[in-house]
Design an enzyme around this catalytic site. Sequence first.
Site, short mmCIF file in Angstrom:
data_model
loop_
_atom_site.label_atom_id
_atom_site.label_comp_id
_atom_site.label_asym_id
_atom_site.label_seq_id
_atom_site.Cartn_x
_atom_site.Cartn_y
_atom_site.Cartn_z
N LYS A 44 0.84 -1.19 0.00
CA LYS A 44 0.00 0.00 0.00
C LYS A 44 0.88 1.25 0.00
O LYS A 44 2.09 1.18 0.25
CB LYS A 44 -0.93 -0.01 1.22
CG LYS A 44 -0.23 -0.02 2.57
CD LYS A 44 -1.24 -0.11 3.68
CE LYS A 44 -0.56 -0.10 5.04
NZ LYS A 44 -1.52 -0.15 6.15
N TYR A 265 15.62 31.43 6.22
CA TYR A 265 14.52 32.28 6.67
C TYR A 265 14.56 32.47 8.18
O TYR A 265 14.72 31.52 8.94
CB TYR A 265 13.18 31.66 6.28
CG TYR A 265 12.87 31.73 4.81
CD1 TYR A 265 12.71 32.94 4.17
CD2 TYR A 265 12.72 30.56 4.07
CE1 TYR A 265 12.43 33.01 2.81
CE2 TYR A 265 12.44 30.62 2.71
CZ TYR A 265 12.29 31.85 2.09
OH TYR A 265 12.00 31.90 0.75
#
Length: 371
Positions: A44, A265
């Site tokens: 999956k 940042y």
Amino acid sequence: MTMTLTTPLSRLHAPTLTTLPAAVAANVDRVRAATDARIMAVVKADGYGHGAVAVARAAVDAGADWLGVTDAADATALRDAGLEVPILAWLNPSGVDAAQAAADRVDIAVGSVEELRQLAGDAEEPVRVHLHLDTGMSRGGCPVEDWAELLRVARAAAGRIEIVGVMGHLPLADDADPRANAAAVLRMRHGRDTVLRAGFGPLVTHLAATSGALTDPATHFDLVRVGAGLVGIDPSGTVELHGASRLTASVVHSALVRAGTAIGYGGTYVTPAETHLSVIGVGYADGIPRELTEGAGVEIGGSRHPIVGRVSMDQIVVDTGGREFPRGETATVFGPEGGAVPSVQEWARWAGTIPHTIVTGIGPRVERSRA
């Protein structure tokens, strides 16, 4: 003042996640050593981010007897790839196309009276069904009090529904303590026996996933479902498995900076001394967790170097100290090699999460390849 390095011209390579089929095979062998039950390779979430077909093929070649997927539609690609072993789909969030499921020879797990009625109503050819019992998670599966009604619906749907299996889930298997699994095992036995007494069978009964498969034989029944374990993740943390992928990316920019230089940042990191920086072309859009604890790093040139400053959407900055690396140098973000190369387990600790989220979170911009 920032001084940009002059380096020889070199070619970048795209960020790449390389799947290692030999590692998948070794992990199947490790599970085989722990159980006499058949093995379902659960692929999956695109094979836990490693490529469903690549992982499935490696697992089946290593002796896995079944494949498992979340959605019946996912089975089509496996069949198209030539994989012929039985496939089970459970949850099925996109719904079940009964005709396609029959054509693809996909078994469907059903965990409620409503689901079974709908599937029986849609089926024109017999659909093979595994009845899913809630064995203690309350996260799906038929409640015990509805089990008798589920069997009545199954009997009424004979000819359109063929009951071939019974399944459940272990809520506490990651504790690696068989005592924690005892209640679920008892509920599974009772549920299976009720189905057999109702005249259905033979049945494939399955309860355990990776942790149960590796740590508690009482949970194994006829089949164990191994997903995370295929790619080197033991949720119980008790068995050493083989990492099945390697994430690499290029250095896209390098610079020599002075002490006191703010990075990224917000300037959350300031260099304490003159140092070399390398910018790596992956960021949180590619699956690099934005919030990392101190100590997170990548391998470049045979050594581990720390990530500094905030993770950006497209890049991370690495402090390489006294070593400079040219544009195009390869950084290994994670891999199975050990030593300077971080593992997915280390990345999970740095991000305060589990290894599953690291490997399944690698973004679509990252190229996929096989070793």
